[in-house]
Enzyme design. Structure first.
Site, PDB file in Angstrom:
ATOM      1  N   GLU A 200      -7.167  -7.181  -0.948  1.00  0.00           N
ATOM      2  CA  GLU A 200      -7.595  -7.409   0.253  1.00  0.00           C
ATOM      3  C   GLU A 200      -8.967  -6.954  -0.025  1.00  0.00           C
ATOM      4  O   GLU A 200      -9.507  -5.683  -0.203  1.00  0.00           O
ATOM      5  CB  GLU A 200      -7.025  -6.181   1.248  1.00  0.00           C
ATOM      6  CG  GLU A 200      -5.865  -6.602   1.593  1.00  0.00           C
ATOM      7  CD  GLU A 200      -4.854  -5.639   2.579  1.00  0.00           C
ATOM      8  OE1 GLU A 200      -5.664  -4.783   2.977  1.00  0.00           O
ATOM      9  OE2 GLU A 200      -3.909  -5.629   2.846  1.00  0.00           O
TER      10      GLU A 200
ATOM     11  N   GLU B 149       0.872  -1.275  -0.088  1.00  0.00           N
ATOM     12  CA  GLU B 149       0.004  -0.189  -0.080  1.00  0.00           C
ATOM     13  C   GLU B 149       0.794   1.090  -0.124  1.00  0.00           C
ATOM     14  O   GLU B 149       0.380   2.349   0.677  1.00  0.00           O
ATOM     15  CB  GLU B 149      -0.849  -0.033   1.252  1.00  0.00           C
ATOM     16  CG  GLU B 149      -2.070  -1.222   1.152  1.00  0.00           C
ATOM     17  CD  GLU B 149      -2.919  -1.025   2.453  1.00  0.00           C
ATOM     18  OE1 GLU B 149      -3.917  -1.809   2.262  1.00  0.00           O
ATOM     19  OE2 GLU B 149      -2.405  -0.786   3.589  1.00  0.00           O
TER      20      GLU B 149
END
Length: 833
Positions: A278, A209
């Site tokens: 995710e 991320e």
């Protein structure tokens, strides 16, 4: 099997070399030849078991075949090694073909070059357990993980290295990252765990991320992410690398999506597949929060839409959340439970209906793998401002049709190939082959709902059952000991403790005489701090006058997890920050910030005497002092029969840490209650966010604490030790088992109702109605019509069985149908396990 083949090959190598030399084992060219044969044979065996993992614009390919992958996150240190086989098997039974995990740097290297891969940190064993179940694995090495984990997975000693900045073009950071990542990759290679070696790992991830924060690092951030990609490729693992939420991903990496919904996201390049790393199945909680939930209908809608819009790999974050044992929670203020409202709950039990509802969806998607990955598809047809969508995949005469309705309020009616279809709001319907018969709708939950029951084990819990001992901190204000760290500045707690303890003492002294502006005054101590908890001691009361001579001040700073997210998050100050002032009522003040400060790490009972360790002899007092700060408590309890998970009910305690047989089950804080509003029900329709659906308003954020069975002794008594920091009453503590107590299901006429007690038998039927039942699990009521024999029929089919299936038809219940065909009845059943 690969390792066993190696042993066979090596055995022949030894025999061959021995015979060649006539029984002599001396080095010779013959032994070199034999070794070469061994290596060639080993290479051949390895090659026979290896697979080629690649990708194209539609999917990950394995040995050239496109795969539809359904993955779930299970974090090995958030459970125990004894739990792994069951968790992974339940994931497989739930329709997953892949398991994903992060790698947790600070768990494996708590001190520089001192590694821990034992117990629930045994990464190799975890990956092999996945392999034994016949599943693929995704290894997200990072090594930054976020994950609501302490310091985002980075060891604190890394922060204390000179000239260190995390996650940027910083030579010292990249060198340490390189050392650890290479260690993990080499470990996987040595055990042949990459798919290219015949192992289960089909994808690996570098960084995590980073796109969310990269802009804050400027040009150095761009240089760093390119370095990450080049470094990853240099490791030659033989499977693709991914980067999640990484904008402008280097061409050697696959960019992926994270979030509650990724159906509308598409990779920026046409040559890579659409991957969702995710899919947030719920959310975590902080102390003081209510309990967040994500409805099964919404989660299934997000999944179906993703595969409808040409996604071919999605990963649930989390599939099993688990427990933040010890001091592993991040945040700060994240609770010990990491249940995450996942399909498998914190204890490893199926969370129904979420687990079962998704299982049905997975089975349908898997059955259509070839059509969804190879089929031609008709670009989605949009209706009414893109709220309604249809997509048809076709391949070799087979079809899969998706009809989606993203309106959160209204049904839609659409016409497809001359037929009319009605799709409920915020749902996706799936049809196979003829696109006439609906096989699944995300808003129609047919799987059972399971209600868990907690049962206390018999305990004597009066005063005599407990022993206690004060934490010896009283001596600290009397004088400052030599040998502790001393400096004329106030340090960040991370610098002092190196994350070896939640607690650090900040101590200083002040010499006063009549010339002092606070001489003879009552004072307050003003401390500026970013510590999560502060305790202050003076060698006089707060209301007493400063006495002449030397006065010692001790401040105990306590942490509840380190920050785990954000740009430059490592720079966040922890502990006493200063200024520290003594302030008199006349506003006269004395600033102690530049005093000589002395530091002591930890509490004597925790770090020095290890009061929680049963192998050490400690002198305990009998009885218990109630509602006193800094008290150790201890009692014994038997191991309950059976294999149901165990929890501690710590209602009545304040804040502290708990151990069972020396195993740290985590921080507790049951006295921190959530606000008493915001739990007004939950409508699954409409975009989900973690502020949408709550339960447990006005209650303790976490009252129950998981005790894994592997922490208990098989025979004899177990030791429970608590360190209570702010005061509580231990006599209200209970130890309870958790199991599935009540199961319910509700289906439409013509469908099959299925119930399962999963390892136990159905012992009772509380409710059954074939007609128009009302209510929900635990509160069903009969409607204005009911087949009179509903209860008897269900009892005859289900009682005494682990699982049962009931057809919701007139034939099953012998009912004469007084209604026209357009009136659809329902079957509702509530059973006891």
């Amino acid at each position: 099997m690969i390792i066993s083949y190696y042993y066979i090959a090596y055995f022949f190598f030894l025999c061959f070399s021995y015979l060649w030399k006539g029984g002599k084992m001396a080095f010779s060219y013959s032994r070199v030849l034999a070794l070469a044969i061994f290596l060639l044979f080993s290479y051949y065996i390895n090659g026979c078991n290896s697979v080629q993992v690649s990708y194209d614009g539609r999917a990950i390919t394995i040995d050239g075949l496109r795969k539809l992958l359904i993955s779930g996150a299970i974090h090995y240190p958030r459970s125990t090694a004894e739990m792994w086989p069951s968790l992974i098997q339940k994931a497989k039974e739930g329709g997953l073909n892949t398991v994903e995990t992060y790698v947790f740097w600070n768990a494996h290297e708590p001190k520089p070059r001192e590694y821990d891969f034992s117990g629930n940190h045994d990464l190799v064993k975890f990956i092999k357990t996945i392999q034994d179940a016949g599943l693929y694995a995704i290894l997200r090495i990072g090594p930054y993980v976020c994950a609501e984990w302490n310091f985002g997975g980075f060891p604190v000693w890394l922060y204390n290295r000179p000239n260190m900045t995390f996650r940027t073009n910083n030579e010292n950071f990249m060198n340490e990252m390189k050392i650890f990542t290479t260690l993990i990759v080499d470990m996987m290679k040595e055990e042949n765990l990459f798919a290219s070696q015949g192992g289960p790992i089909i994808l690996a991830q570098i960084e995590n991320e980073y796109g969310n924060v990269m802009a804050k690092f400027g040009e150095a951030g761009k240089q760093y992410i390119n370095w990450c990609a080049n470094f990853a490729m240099s490791l030659n693992i033989g499977v693709p690398w991914i980067m999640c939420q990484q904008w402008n991903t280097p061409s050697s990496m696959i960019e992926t999506c994270n979030g509650h919904y990724c159906d509308q996201w598409n990779p920026p390049r046409k040559d890579v597949p659409k991957i969702w790393t995710e899919n947030w199945t719920g959310w975590f909680a902080n102390w003081g929060d209510k309990d967040p939930h994500r409805p099964a209908e919404d989660l299934a809608f997000a999944v179906a839409r993703f595969y409808q819009l040409r996604g071919t790999l999605q990963n649930y974050y989390m599939y099993h959340g688990g427990t933040n044992f010890g001091r592993t929670t991040g945040g700060p203020y994240i609770i010990t439970s990491y249940d995450y409202d996942a399909p498998l709950d914190e204890y490893g039990l199926e969370s129904e209906p979420k687990w079962g509802h998704l299982k049905e969806l997975h089975a349908i998607l898997t059955s259509a793998e070839e059509v969804l990955t190879y089929g031609d598809y008709v670009d989605a047809q949009y209706y009414n401002s893109n709220l309604y969508q249809s997509t048809v995949f076709s391949y070799k005469g087979k079809r899969v049709c998706f009809f989606a309705n993203a309106d959160s309020q209204k049904d839609i009616s659409l016409t497809f190939e001359g037929r009319n279809y009605t799709i409920p709001p915020w749902s996706c319907s799936i049809y196979l082959d003829d696109c006439v018969t609906q096989v699944y709708n995300t808003a129609h939950v047919k799987s059972q709902t399971s209600l868990k029951v907690k049962k206390p084990i018999p305990l004597e819990n009066d005063e005599s059952a407990w022993q206690w001992k004060y934490e010896k901190h009283e001596h600290l204000p009397k004088r400052i000991y030599n040998g502790y760290t001393q400096d004329k500045q106030i340090f960040d707690q991370k610098v002092i403790s190196n994350d070896t303890s939640d607690y650090v003492w900040y101590m200083t002294s002040v010499e006063l005489n009549k010339s002092s502006p606070i001489w003879g005054k009552s004072v307050n101590v003003k401390v500026t701090s970013t510590g999560n908890i502060l305790h202050n001691w003076l060698d006089l009361t707060f209301e007493a006058k400063i006495r002449p001579g030397k006065n010692v001040i001790a401040i105990l700073s306590g942490l509840v997890g380190l920050q785990n997210y954000g740009e430059f998050f490592e720079r966040g100050w922890n502990g006493v920050a200063g200024p520290v002032k003594l302030i008199a009522p006349n506003n006269a003040e004395l600033d102690l910030s530049n005093n000589k400060w002395t530091y002591k790490v930890g509490l004597d009972g925790m770090e020095k005497y290890r009061m929680f360790d049963d192998n050490l002899r400690h002198k305990w007092n009998k009885g218990r002092p109630v509602n006193r700060e800094f008290v150790w408590y201890k009692r014994k309890f038997p191991t309950p029969a059976g294999d149901d998970p165990l929890v501690l009910d710590l209602a009545g305690m304040g804040k502290g840490t708990a151990w069972v047989n020396g195993n740290n089950i985590g921080r507790y804080w049951p006295s921190f209650f959530a606000e008493n509003k915001g739990c007004d029900g939950c409508d699954y329709r409409g975009n989900y966010n973690h502020q949408k659906c709550f339960t447990e308003c006005g209650k303790s954020t976490q009252r129950w604490y998981h005790v894994p069975r592997s922490f208990l002794k098989r025979q004899g008594e177990n030791s429970l030790v608590l360190f209570e920091e702010i005061g509580g009453n231990p006599t209200g503590i209970s130890i309870q088992t958790v199991s599935i107590g009540t199961i319910c299901a509700h289906v439409k006429e013509g469908e099959t109702l299925q119930l399962s007690c999963r390892g136990k038998n159905i012992s009772g039927i509380n409710f059954a109605s074939f007609g128009f039942p009302k209510g929900s699990c635990g509160s069903f009521k009969r409607g204005n019509y009911d087949a009179g024999n509903s209860l008897d029929v269900v009892k005859s089919i289900c009682l005494g069985k682990e699982t049962c299936s009931i057809e919701a038809t007139d034939e099953t219940f012998g009912a004469e149908d007084p209604f026209p065909a357009s009136v659809i009845r329902n079957l509702a059943v509530e059973a006891v396990c």
